[in-house]
Motif scaffolding. Structure first.
Motif, PDB file in Angstrom:
ATOM      1  N   LYS A 299       0.841  -1.190   0.000  1.00 62.51           N
ATOM      2  CA  LYS A 299       0.000   0.000   0.000  1.00 62.51           C
ATOM      3  C   LYS A 299       0.879   1.244   0.000  1.00 62.51           C
ATOM      4  CE  LYS A 299      -4.034   1.853   2.453  1.00 62.51           C
ATOM      5  NZ  LYS A 299      -4.964   1.624   3.586  1.00 62.51           N
ATOM      6  N   ILE A 300       0.541   2.210  -0.842  1.00 57.28           N
ATOM      7  CA  ILE A 300       1.219   3.506  -0.866  1.00 57.28           C
ATOM      8  C   ILE A 300       0.180   4.595  -0.643  1.00 57.28           C
ATOM      9  CG2 ILE A 300       2.480   5.174  -2.283  1.00 57.28           C
ATOM     10  CD1 ILE A 300       3.877   2.898  -3.646  1.00 57.28           C
ATOM     11  N   SER A 301       0.417   5.477   0.311  1.00 57.57           N
ATOM     12  CA  SER A 301      -0.486   6.584   0.616  1.00 57.57           C
ATOM     13  C   SER A 301       0.220   7.893   0.280  1.00 57.57           C
ATOM     14  CB  SER A 301      -0.884   6.563   2.093  1.00 57.57           C
ATOM     15  OG  SER A 301      -1.528   5.348   2.419  1.00 57.57           O
ATOM     16  N   TRP A 302      -0.459   8.747  -0.469  1.00 55.92           N
ATOM     17  CA  TRP A 302       0.131   9.992  -0.954  1.00 55.92           C
ATOM     18  C   TRP A 302      -0.828  11.144  -0.641  1.00 55.92           C
ATOM     19  CZ3 TRP A 302       1.659  10.991  -6.790  1.00 55.92           C
ATOM     20  CH2 TRP A 302       2.300  12.225  -6.880  1.00 55.92           C
ATOM     21  N   LYS A 303      -0.395  12.062   0.178  1.00 62.70           N
ATOM     22  CA  LYS A 303      -1.173  13.267   0.476  1.00 62.70           C
ATOM     23  C   LYS A 303      -0.862  14.306  -0.597  1.00 62.70           C
ATOM     24  CE  LYS A 303      -1.191  12.608   5.495  1.00 62.70           C
ATOM     25  NZ  LYS A 303      -0.771  13.190   6.809  1.00 62.70           N
ATOM     26  N   LEU A 304      -1.708  14.372  -1.627  1.00 67.51           N
ATOM     27  CA  LEU A 304      -1.478  15.298  -2.728  1.00 67.51           C
ATOM     28  C   LEU A 304      -1.625  16.746  -2.259  1.00 67.51           C
ATOM     29  CD1 LEU A 304      -3.424  13.404  -5.528  1.00 67.51           C
ATOM     30  CD2 LEU A 304      -0.962  13.603  -5.296  1.00 67.51           C
ATOM     31  N   THR A 305      -2.747  17.048  -1.601  1.00 67.43           N
ATOM     32  CA  THR A 305      -2.996  18.363  -1.017  1.00 67.43           C
ATOM     33  C   THR A 305      -3.658  18.157   0.327  1.00 67.43           C
ATOM     34  OG1 THR A 305      -5.215  18.608  -1.969  1.00 67.43           O
ATOM     35  CG2 THR A 305      -3.356  19.290  -3.340  1.00 67.43           C
ATOM     36  N   ASP A 306      -4.035  19.248   0.975  1.00 66.04           N
ATOM     37  CA  ASP A 306      -4.743  19.149   2.249  1.00 66.04           C
ATOM     38  C   ASP A 306      -6.132  18.543   2.070  1.00 66.04           C
ATOM     39  OD1 ASP A 306      -2.631  20.249   3.584  1.00 66.04           O
ATOM     40  OD2 ASP A 306      -3.396  22.303   3.516  1.00 66.04           O
ATOM     41  N   LYS A 307      -6.657  18.571   0.843  1.00 58.13           N
ATOM     42  CA  LYS A 307      -7.999  18.068   0.597  1.00 58.13           C
ATOM     43  C   LYS A 307      -8.006  16.757  -0.182  1.00 58.13           C
ATOM     44  CE  LYS A 307     -10.068  22.706   0.418  1.00 58.13           C
ATOM     45  NZ  LYS A 307     -10.876  23.644  -0.388  1.00 58.13           N
ATOM     46  N   THR A 308      -6.856  16.353  -0.709  1.00 65.72           N
ATOM     47  CA  THR A 308      -6.820  15.194  -1.606  1.00 65.72           C
ATOM     48  C   THR A 308      -5.796  14.189  -1.138  1.00 65.72           C
ATOM     49  OG1 THR A 308      -7.371  16.682  -3.433  1.00 65.72           O
ATOM     50  CG2 THR A 308      -6.632  14.478  -4.015  1.00 65.72           C
ATOM     51  N   LYS A 309      -6.181  12.926  -1.100  1.00 62.28           N
ATOM     52  CA  LYS A 309      -5.273  11.852  -0.698  1.00 62.28           C
ATOM     53  C   LYS A 309      -5.437  10.689  -1.659  1.00 62.28           C
ATOM     54  CE  LYS A 309      -4.882  10.927   3.653  1.00 62.28           C
ATOM     55  NZ  LYS A 309      -5.169  10.458   5.007  1.00 62.28           N
TER      56      LYS A 309
END
Length: 309
Positions: A299-309
Motif C-alpha cells: 500500500k502507498i499513501s500519498w497526500k497530494l494536497t490538504d484536501k486530496t489523498k
C-alpha cells in the motif's frame, strides 16, 4: 441635523453588514490524524461552535457553520483532546493532529435491578483488535474473521472455517471489504485461514443489521476491514513467527509527511515441515504438500494536497 442623519444612516448600514456577516454560512473540513505516525483516525469527534461531526473511515470530516470566532474541540479515545479558538470568514481546511497516551480513569456503572435494560443498537460494532491475541487461536494464528465468529448472532457454519454466517444467512450472503474494495474469496487453505493479515489491520467493523446503503449488494451482513496507511514519520520493521506461518512487515515514509508505504508478506510453514519430514521420495522427487498458503499486501499513501489523498 444633516450630520445626525448621516450618522444614523451609517450605523444602520454597519448593522446590516454585520448581520449579513454573522449569518454567512461556510464549510470547514479537514483530516484527523495521529501526531506521531500520521495515521488517520476514524470516528474521531469534532465540535466547532454548536455543530458536531464524526470523521469517516479516511479520517475526513466536514461541516457547515456560521462564520465568526469559534472554538474547535477534537477528541478521540486514548488520545489527548485539542481545544483551540479559530477565526473563520470563508471556506477553510483545518486538519487536527492528536497525541496518544491519554489514560482514562476507571468508570463504574451502577444499574437499578428494578429497571429493564434494553439494547437499542442496530447490531453494528467495531472489533477491538487487541482481542486478537487473547481470543481462541487456530494453530496459534490470529484471525480477525475467527474473532468475529464469537460475536452474538454470528457463526462459522462449518467447524473450523473462516466464514461468517450472520443471523441465519450463509457466508456468500456476507459482504467482505478491504479498504472499501469487495473481496470475493476471503479464505486460504480450504477455508481454514482468512486472507486478512493481522499485522497490518487498522480497524474491523461488522454490520449485522441496519446496513448503510453504501454497503448494499448483500443479504445478511458486512465485514469491513481497514488496513493501516503506513507511517509518515519513521520506519518500522517487524518479523512475526508463529506455529503455522511467518509474517514480515515494513512501513515508513518515502517523502516525510507526504508519501508513505506499507508492505507485508505472509508464508505458511506447515508445507515446509511436511515436505521435510513426512513426504516419501518417489522416483527421486519429493511429493509436495497440499496444505500451504501465502499472501502479499502492499500500500502507498500519498497526500497530494490538504484536501486530496
Amino acid at each position: 441635523m444633516n450630520k445626525i442623519l448621516l450618522i444614523f444612516l451609517l450605523l444602520g448600514l454597519t448593522g446590516r453588514i454585520f448581520a449579513q456577516y454573522s449569518d454567512k454560512e461556510i464549510i470547514i473540513q479537514g483530516y484527523v490524524s495521529d501526531a506521531y505516525s500520521g495515521e488517520i483516525l476514524s470516528n474521531a469527534h469534532i465540535q466547532i461552535g454548536e455543530q458536531s461531526s464524526i470523521s469517516n473511515n479516511y479520517g475526513f470530516y466536514s461541516m457547515r457553520i456560521k462564520a465568526g470566532t469559534l472554538k474547535l474541540h477534537a477528541s478521540y479515545m486514548g488520545f489527548s483532546s485539542v481545544i483551540k479558538d479559530i477565526i473563520v470568514e470563508r471556506d477553510t481546511t483545518i486538519s487536527v493532529a492528536l497525541y496518544p497516551g491519554l489514560e482514562l480513569p476507571e468508570v463504574v456503572f451502577q444499574v437499578n435491578n428494578n429497571k429493564k435494560v434494553e439494547n437499542k443498537g442496530l447490531g453494528n460494532l467495531r472489533i477491538n483488535l487487541s482481542q486478537l491475541s487473547v481470543s481462541p487461536l487456530f494453530l496459534g494464528e490470529r484471525d480477525i474473521i475467527k474473532t468475529m465468529q464469537f460475536m452474538p448472532g454470528v457463526s462459522s457454519g462449518m467447524e473450523g472455517s473462516s466464514g461468517l454466517n450472520i443471523r441465519g444467512g450463509t457466508n456468500d450472503q456476507t459482504l467482505y471489504l478491504i479498504d472499501d474494495v469487495p473481496v470475493y474469496n476471503q479464505n486460504h487453505t480450504f477455508g481454514l485461514i482468512s486472507i486478512f493479515n493481522p499485522d497490518i489491520l487498522l480497524s474491523a467493523d461488522m454490520y449485522k443489521g441496519g446496513i448503510p446503503a453504501i454497503y448494499g449488494n448483500r443479504l445478511s451482513g458486512v465485514a469491513s476491514i481497514e488496513l493501516k496507511e503506513g507511517n509518515y514519520q519513521t520506519y518500522h520493521h517487524s518479523i512475526n513467527i508463529g506455529t503455522l506461518a511467518g509474517i514480515i512487515s515494513t512501513e515508513g515514509p518515502i517523502v516525510k509527511n507526504k508519501i508513505c508505504y506499507l508492505f507485508s508478506a505472509r508464508r505458511s510453514f506447515l508445507d515446509l515441515l511436511t515436505n521435510a519430514f513426512l513426504s516419501i521420495p518417489s522416483n527421486g522427487n519429493w511429493s509436495s504438500s497440499m496444505f500451504a498458503f501465502w499472501d502479499i499486501n502492499g500500500k502507498i499513501s500519498w497526500k497530494l494536497t490538504d484536501k486530496t489523498k
